[in-house]
Design a protein around this motif. Sequence first.
Motif, PDB file in Angstrom:
ATOM      1  N   VAL A  99       0.546   5.733 -10.283  1.00  0.00           N
ATOM      2  CA  VAL A  99       1.759   4.913 -10.193  1.00  0.00           C
ATOM      3  C   VAL A  99       2.522   5.250  -8.918  1.00  0.00           C
ATOM      4  O   VAL A  99       3.040   4.363  -8.228  1.00  0.00           O
ATOM      5  N   ASN A 100       2.562   6.529  -8.567  1.00  0.00           N
ATOM      6  CA  ASN A 100       3.206   6.927  -7.316  1.00  0.00           C
ATOM      7  C   ASN A 100       2.408   6.464  -6.109  1.00  0.00           C
ATOM      8  O   ASN A 100       2.991   6.063  -5.094  1.00  0.00           O
ATOM      9  N   LEU A 101       1.077   6.517  -6.192  1.00  0.00           N
ATOM     10  CA  LEU A 101       0.240   6.036  -5.089  1.00  0.00           C
ATOM     11  C   LEU A 101       0.478   4.549  -4.852  1.00  0.00           C
ATOM     12  O   LEU A 101       0.609   4.114  -3.693  1.00  0.00           O
ATOM     13  N   ILE A 102       0.543   3.763  -5.906  1.00  0.00           N
ATOM     14  CA  ILE A 102       0.827   2.332  -5.760  1.00  0.00           C
ATOM     15  C   ILE A 102       2.178   2.125  -5.100  1.00  0.00           C
ATOM     16  O   ILE A 102       2.335   1.271  -4.216  1.00  0.00           O
ATOM     17  N   SER A 103       3.172   2.926  -5.488  1.00  0.00           N
ATOM     18  CA  SER A 103       4.498   2.831  -4.871  1.00  0.00           C
ATOM     19  C   SER A 103       4.429   3.137  -3.379  1.00  0.00           C
ATOM     20  O   SER A 103       5.052   2.444  -2.557  1.00  0.00           O
ATOM     21  N   GLY A 108       5.970   2.293   0.941  1.00  0.00           N
ATOM     22  CA  GLY A 108       6.029   3.375   1.920  1.00  0.00           C
ATOM     23  C   GLY A 108       6.611   4.662   1.359  1.00  0.00           C
ATOM     24  O   GLY A 108       6.621   5.685   2.050  1.00  0.00           O
ATOM     25  N   LYS A 109       7.098   4.623   0.113  1.00  0.00           N
ATOM     26  CA  LYS A 109       7.689   5.812  -0.506  1.00  0.00           C
ATOM     27  C   LYS A 109       7.202   5.947  -1.943  1.00  0.00           C
ATOM     28  O   LYS A 109       6.891   4.951  -2.604  1.00  0.00           O
ATOM     29  N   ASP A 110       7.163   7.204  -2.416  1.00  0.00           N
ATOM     30  CA  ASP A 110       6.795   7.427  -3.815  1.00  0.00           C
ATOM     31  C   ASP A 110       8.035   7.294  -4.694  1.00  0.00           C
ATOM     32  O   ASP A 110       9.121   6.919  -4.213  1.00  0.00           O
ATOM     33  N   LEU A 111       7.895   7.601  -5.965  1.00  0.00           N
ATOM     34  CA  LEU A 111       9.008   7.427  -6.898  1.00  0.00           C
ATOM     35  C   LEU A 111      10.046   8.541  -6.781  1.00  0.00           C
ATOM     36  O   LEU A 111      11.076   8.482  -7.458  1.00  0.00           O
ATOM     37  N   ARG A 112       9.814   9.513  -5.927  1.00  0.00           N
ATOM     38  CA  ARG A 112      10.847  10.495  -5.571  1.00  0.00           C
ATOM     39  C   ARG A 112      11.674  10.001  -4.397  1.00  0.00           C
ATOM     40  O   ARG A 112      12.626  10.663  -3.984  1.00  0.00           O
ATOM     41  N   GLY A 113      11.248   8.872  -3.834  1.00  0.00           N
ATOM     42  CA  GLY A 113      11.916   8.344  -2.644  1.00  0.00           C
ATOM     43  C   GLY A 113      11.444   8.980  -1.360  1.00  0.00           C
ATOM     44  O   GLY A 113      12.078   8.829  -0.315  1.00  0.00           O
ATOM     45  N   GLU A 114      10.284   9.652  -1.418  1.00  0.00           N
ATOM     46  CA  GLU A 114       9.759  10.354  -0.242  1.00  0.00           C
ATOM     47  C   GLU A 114       8.579   9.612   0.373  1.00  0.00           C
ATOM     48  O   GLU A 114       7.741   9.052  -0.333  1.00  0.00           O
ATOM     49  N   GLU A 115       8.539   9.601   1.707  1.00  0.00           N
ATOM     50  CA  GLU A 115       7.382   9.056   2.405  1.00  0.00           C
ATOM     51  C   GLU A 115       6.221  10.052   2.323  1.00  0.00           C
ATOM     52  O   GLU A 115       6.440  11.266   2.330  1.00  0.00           O
ATOM     53  N   ILE A 116       5.017   9.525   2.233  1.00  0.00           N
ATOM     54  CA  ILE A 116       3.819  10.369   2.193  1.00  0.00           C
ATOM     55  C   ILE A 116       2.933   9.924   3.352  1.00  0.00           C
ATOM     56  O   ILE A 116       1.942   9.196   3.178  1.00  0.00           O
ATOM     57  N   PRO A 117       3.260  10.354   4.573  1.00  0.00           N
ATOM     58  CA  PRO A 117       2.548   9.849   5.756  1.00  0.00           C
ATOM     59  C   PRO A 117       1.053  10.150   5.743  1.00  0.00           C
ATOM     60  O   PRO A 117       0.262   9.375   6.297  1.00  0.00           O
ATOM     61  N   ALA A 118       0.646  11.254   5.130  1.00  0.00           N
ATOM     62  CA  ALA A 118      -0.783  11.577   5.109  1.00  0.00           C
ATOM     63  C   ALA A 118      -1.575  10.503   4.371  1.00  0.00           C
ATOM     64  O   ALA A 118      -2.734  10.221   4.715  1.00  0.00           O
ATOM     65  N   ILE A 119      -0.967   9.880   3.384  1.00  0.00           N
ATOM     66  CA  ILE A 119      -1.631   8.810   2.638  1.00  0.00           C
ATOM     67  C   ILE A 119      -1.564   7.502   3.408  1.00  0.00           C
ATOM     68  O   ILE A 119      -2.576   6.816   3.610  1.00  0.00           O
ATOM     69  N   THR A 120      -0.383   7.127   3.859  1.00  0.00           N
ATOM     70  CA  THR A 120      -0.239   5.833   4.543  1.00  0.00           C
ATOM     71  C   THR A 120      -1.026   5.796   5.850  1.00  0.00           C
ATOM     72  O   THR A 120      -1.634   4.772   6.189  1.00  0.00           O
ATOM     73  N   GLU A 121      -1.051   6.906   6.582  1.00  0.00           N
ATOM     74  CA  GLU A 121      -1.781   6.935   7.848  1.00  0.00           C
ATOM     75  C   GLU A 121      -3.291   6.898   7.628  1.00  0.00           C
ATOM     76  O   GLU A 121      -4.028   6.231   8.367  1.00  0.00           O
ATOM     77  N   ALA A 122      -3.773   7.624   6.597  1.00  0.00           N
ATOM     78  CA  ALA A 122      -5.209   7.607   6.309  1.00  0.00           C
ATOM     79  C   ALA A 122      -5.646   6.224   5.850  1.00  0.00           C
ATOM     80  O   ALA A 122      -6.728   5.740   6.226  1.00  0.00           O
ATOM     81  N   PHE A 123      -4.815   5.554   5.065  1.00  0.00           N
ATOM     82  CA  PHE A 123      -5.147   4.212   4.602  1.00  0.00           C
ATOM     83  C   PHE A 123      -5.209   3.250   5.785  1.00  0.00           C
ATOM     84  O   PHE A 123      -6.138   2.435   5.896  1.00  0.00           O
ATOM     85  N   LYS A 124      -4.246   3.360   6.673  1.00  0.00           N
ATOM     86  CA  LYS A 124      -4.224   2.481   7.838  1.00  0.00           C
ATOM     87  C   LYS A 124      -5.399   2.764   8.772  1.00  0.00           C
ATOM     88  O   LYS A 124      -6.045   1.838   9.287  1.00  0.00           O
ATOM     89  N   LYS A 125      -5.708   4.022   8.982  1.00  0.00           N
ATOM     90  CA  LYS A 125      -6.763   4.414   9.919  1.00  0.00           C
ATOM     91  C   LYS A 125      -8.147   3.982   9.434  1.00  0.00           C
ATOM     92  O   LYS A 125      -8.943   3.423  10.206  1.00  0.00           O
ATOM     93  N   ILE A 323       1.695  19.149 -10.021  1.00  0.00           N
ATOM     94  CA  ILE A 323       0.607  18.283 -10.478  1.00  0.00           C
ATOM     95  C   ILE A 323       0.543  17.026  -9.622  1.00  0.00           C
ATOM     96  O   ILE A 323      -0.535  16.585  -9.209  1.00  0.00           O
ATOM     97  N   LEU A 324       1.699  16.444  -9.329  1.00  0.00           N
ATOM     98  CA  LEU A 324       1.745  15.250  -8.478  1.00  0.00           C
ATOM     99  C   LEU A 324       1.210  15.552  -7.084  1.00  0.00           C
ATOM    100  O   LEU A 324       0.390  14.795  -6.538  1.00  0.00           O
ATOM    101  N   LEU A 325       1.634  16.654  -6.504  1.00  0.00           N
ATOM    102  CA  LEU A 325       1.194  17.006  -5.149  1.00  0.00           C
ATOM    103  C   LEU A 325      -0.304  17.290  -5.103  1.00  0.00           C
ATOM    104  O   LEU A 325      -0.972  16.975  -4.115  1.00  0.00           O
ATOM    105  N   HIS A 326      -0.828  17.895  -6.157  1.00  0.00           N
ATOM    106  CA  HIS A 326      -2.277  18.095  -6.241  1.00  0.00           C
ATOM    107  C   HIS A 326      -3.009  16.765  -6.147  1.00  0.00           C
ATOM    108  O   HIS A 326      -4.015  16.635  -5.439  1.00  0.00           O
ATOM    109  N   HIS A 327      -2.512  15.762  -6.856  1.00  0.00           N
ATOM    110  CA  HIS A 327      -3.155  14.449  -6.818  1.00  0.00           C
ATOM    111  C   HIS A 327      -3.029  13.806  -5.435  1.00  0.00           C
ATOM    112  O   HIS A 327      -3.953  13.131  -4.974  1.00  0.00           O
ATOM    113  N   TYR A 328      -1.906  14.014  -4.783  1.00  0.00           N
ATOM    114  CA  TYR A 328      -1.759  13.476  -3.427  1.00  0.00           C
ATOM    115  C   TYR A 328      -2.835  14.032  -2.511  1.00  0.00           C
ATOM    116  O   TYR A 328      -3.396  13.300  -1.675  1.00  0.00           O
ATOM    117  N   CYS A 329      -3.143  15.316  -2.654  1.00  0.00           N
ATOM    118  CA  CYS A 329      -4.180  15.920  -1.815  1.00  0.00           C
ATOM    119  C   CYS A 329      -5.531  15.252  -2.064  1.00  0.00           C
ATOM    120  O   CYS A 329      -6.301  14.995  -1.128  1.00  0.00           O
TER     121      CYS A 329
END
Length: 341
Positions: A99-103, A108-125, A323-329
């Motif tokens: 759900v946070n990944l979809i957000s 451009g931000k997760d449900l904490r209101g934080e940007e996750i550039p490692a995800i957005t940049e990898a998706f774009k690249k 747990i959330l950050l583990h999934h982001y990795c």
Amino acid sequence: MIDTYKSYPFWRTRIEDIDAALDSAKLGQVHVMGTSAGGRTIRYITYGEKVDYGRTANFSSACGARDPKYYADREGKRPTIMIIGATHGQELEGVAGLVNLISVLETGKDLRGEEIPAITEAFKKNNPRLVIVPLYNIDGRARCVPDSMVEEPPESLRHHGQGNWKDGSLCGWPECKMIHPIKEASGFLGSYFNDDGINLMHDNFFAPMAEETKALLKLVDEEAPECVVGLHGGSNSTNELLQPDYVPTYIKEGVFRLASDVAARQTARGLKTHVNPVKGEAGYPPPSFNLTTAIHHVCGAVSSTYESNEGLLANNKFTAEEILLHHYCLFESMLNLAWRE
């Protein structure tokens, strides 16, 4: 039982949360995968155009022809990646992550209101075709009272997950797999199972018993993903990608490369991690030919199960945010195609 929604506003795992995330999507395309045993609609979302891999045969026949390209000629084409949440309905850690990944992908931000550039940049690249099934076992989720296992005692996990026998005792793990389907033997049907009592991880994949299984494997075949990860909960284990059984060594090596990349990202964030080595031949008793294995044999993917810490009131407890950050990795590594050589 703590109020997860009050304590962790970024943790959204209810069926209505999935519906809200999918209904509000502007960039992704929402599809219906099928209908559960309980008559509930299973939906998924995709990002990026579907890839035409020039198929002339199914995966088995292509391997018989000595070249998987007859199933999917991937040369010069964008990769397809698939992530599956909640094969077991109380294993909600991956649902929260998705759900946070979809957000992140939508806003451009997760449900904490934080940007996750490692995800957005990898998706774009890398421009993948990304297929997300946020809630596979929707029947089990509907039966699960807690929105998270964080701060729950282990007995709660067993009750809500594997359920109870008719005498009221906990089914437990792995004893809950002794009877399949388990519905008629249970006093309380746990969230591991669909409404028919089928554990979707251990269906009969050569003659599927569950409509959910048929729908998922049909989707896998149509999309021909290069990498598939099913998100599970593993009590308070240290998060890990499991090595699949009954697959070629090069697939196990791909899982190892992905797991090593995930571990490096987790270590850099100060998170605990674990990497399983490439396994040799299985002994006795034989391991199960499970959903992870079946997915590989349908499409040839590097296929693995991600076991997440569930934050139980026991040793090695992770916080909800850890747990959330583990999934982001994991998501970052998948979007960076880390299983490839």
